[in-house]
Design a protein around this motif. Structure first.
Motif, PDB file in Angstrom:
ATOM      1  N   THR A  47       0.821  -1.212   0.000  1.00 18.05           N
ATOM      2  CA  THR A  47       0.000   0.000   0.000  1.00 18.05           C
ATOM      3  C   THR A  47       0.856   1.264   0.000  1.00 18.05           C
ATOM      4  OG1 THR A  47      -0.157  -0.087   2.420  1.00 18.05           O
ATOM      5  CG2 THR A  47      -1.935  -1.116   1.161  1.00 18.05           C
ATOM      6  N   GLY A  48       2.178   1.125   0.118  1.00 19.91           N
ATOM      7  CA  GLY A  48       3.067   2.284   0.092  1.00 19.91           C
ATOM      8  C   GLY A  48       4.426   1.883  -0.448  1.00 19.91           C
ATOM      9  N   LEU A  49       5.103   2.826  -1.111  1.00 19.88           N
ATOM     10  CA  LEU A  49       6.398   2.542  -1.729  1.00 19.88           C
ATOM     11  C   LEU A  49       7.351   3.702  -1.474  1.00 19.88           C
ATOM     12  CD1 LEU A  49       7.574   0.257  -3.572  1.00 19.88           C
ATOM     13  CD2 LEU A  49       7.144   1.787  -5.496  1.00 19.88           C
ATOM     14  N   ASN A  51      10.866   6.066  -2.093  1.00 24.62           N
ATOM     15  CA  ASN A  51      11.513   6.595  -3.287  1.00 24.62           C
ATOM     16  C   ASN A  51      12.521   5.584  -3.822  1.00 24.62           C
ATOM     17  OD1 ASN A  51      10.143   8.980  -3.328  1.00 24.62           O
ATOM     18  ND2 ASN A  51      11.916  10.296  -3.027  1.00 24.62           N
ATOM     19  N   GLY A  52      12.552   5.439  -5.143  1.00 23.46           N
ATOM     20  CA  GLY A  52      13.480   4.503  -5.752  1.00 23.46           C
ATOM     21  C   GLY A  52      12.943   3.097  -5.850  1.00 23.46           C
ATOM     22  N   GLY A  53      11.838   2.815  -5.145  1.00 21.60           N
ATOM     23  CA  GLY A  53      11.213   1.500  -5.264  1.00 21.60           C
ATOM     24  C   GLY A  53      11.940   0.365  -4.590  1.00 21.60           C
ATOM     25  N   THR A  54      12.867   0.661  -3.661  1.00 19.56           N
ATOM     26  CA  THR A  54      13.630  -0.411  -3.013  1.00 19.56           C
ATOM     27  C   THR A  54      13.040  -0.840  -1.680  1.00 19.56           C
ATOM     28  OG1 THR A  54      15.097   1.222  -1.990  1.00 19.56           O
ATOM     29  CG2 THR A  54      15.777   0.307  -4.117  1.00 19.56           C
ATOM     30  N   ALA A  55      11.960  -0.192  -1.226  1.00 19.20           N
ATOM     31  CA  ALA A  55      11.287  -0.570   0.021  1.00 19.20           C
ATOM     32  C   ALA A  55       9.813  -0.249  -0.104  1.00 19.20           C
ATOM     33  CB  ALA A  55      11.900   0.165   1.220  1.00 19.20           C
ATOM     34  N   GLY A  56       8.994  -1.023   0.587  1.00 17.82           N
ATOM     35  CA  GLY A  56       7.552  -0.799   0.567  1.00 17.82           C
ATOM     36  C   GLY A  56       6.926  -1.287   1.853  1.00 17.82           C
ATOM     37  N   ASP A  96       1.750   3.058   5.349  1.00 20.15           N
ATOM     38  CA  ASP A  96       2.492   3.923   4.433  1.00 20.15           C
ATOM     39  C   ASP A  96       3.958   3.865   4.827  1.00 20.15           C
ATOM     40  OD1 ASP A  96       2.986   5.650   2.373  1.00 20.15           O
ATOM     41  OD2 ASP A  96       1.881   7.351   3.207  1.00 20.15           O
ATOM     42  N   ILE A  97       4.834   4.401   3.988  1.00 15.53           N
ATOM     43  CA  ILE A  97       6.269   4.311   4.235  1.00 15.53           C
ATOM     44  C   ILE A  97       6.938   5.623   3.871  1.00 15.53           C
ATOM     45  CG2 ILE A  97       6.800   3.389   1.937  1.00 15.53           C
ATOM     46  CD1 ILE A  97       8.798   1.466   3.407  1.00 15.53           C
TER      47      ILE A  97
END
Length: 210
Positions: A47-49, A51-56, A96-97
């Motif tokens: 449900t949250g990502l 910046n850069g898509g390396t963690a969610g 969220d992250i």
């Protein structure tokens, strides 16, 4: 008043599928020339990502617990505990992250066994926002309130708390940080409202009001 905790299941599923699709697109877009698609284990919904898509972050729905988890491309899925469903039988909000992927917000079980808002940090674990409650805050069905968003810097949690307005219980739009405590953003309105998201430093928030 319809509770935020009783959204249509189909609607929730569609939102989660959209969020997962966006997450996959973001992961692929970080290195277009070498793009790959990575699938989370079955039953884990992003449900949250970061910046850069390396963690969610998201919910573990496969076992019915809806426990909050954090995922990183390096270490995979880490379940963060304090799920409300196994204890209270109810869940609400969306994890969220932060931009750096080190902080996660979610609705969690409080130390006094109620639903509350929480921020998890990789170095310090969970911090709950309530109790104490704001002056007009109340418990509703074992819930102080729920978490729906986190600022990019991981410092401001957004959502709502339950409050009494003219003898009626309403969802009161809120923002919380360790420096300010719980702030009601109701602006004098007697209608229910919720804050869904915030900008990087929490100075601008967005949401809805009935």
């Amino acid at each position: 008043m319809r509770s935020d905790r009783h959204e249509n299941e189909t609607e929730i599923t569609m939102k989660n599928l959209i969020a997962a699709a966006v997450a996959v697109s973001a992961l692929a877009g970080t290195a277009f020339a070498e793009s790959t698609i990575e699938f989370l284990p079955h039953g884990y919904i992003l449900t949250g990502l970061a910046n850069g898509g390396t963690a969610g972050a998201g919910n573990a729905s496969g076992d019915g617990s809806y426990e909050t988890f954090r995922w990183t491309s390096a270490d995979g899925v880490e379940r963060l505990g304090l799920a409300t469903v196994p204890t209270l039988g109810i869940g609400a909000g969306t994890p969220d992250i932060s931009y750096d992927g080190l902080s996660v917000s979610a609705s969690i079980i409080s130390t006094d066994m109620r639903m509350t808002q929480g921020i998890w940090h990789a170095a310090s674990g969970w911090t709950e926002t309530m109790p104490p409650m704001p002056a007009n805050g109340v418990l509703l069905d074992d819930s102080y309130g729920t978490a729906w968003g986190l600022s990019g810097d991981g410092q401001t949690l957004t959502g709502f708390f339950w409050g009494v307005v003219e003898e009626f219980t309403r969802a009161r739009a809120s923002a919380w940080s360790s420096s300010t405590g719980m702030i009601s953003l109701a602006q004098g309105s007697d209608r229910s409202a919720r804050v869904n998201a915030a900008n990087y430093d929490g100075s601008v928030v967005v949401g809805w009001e009935e």
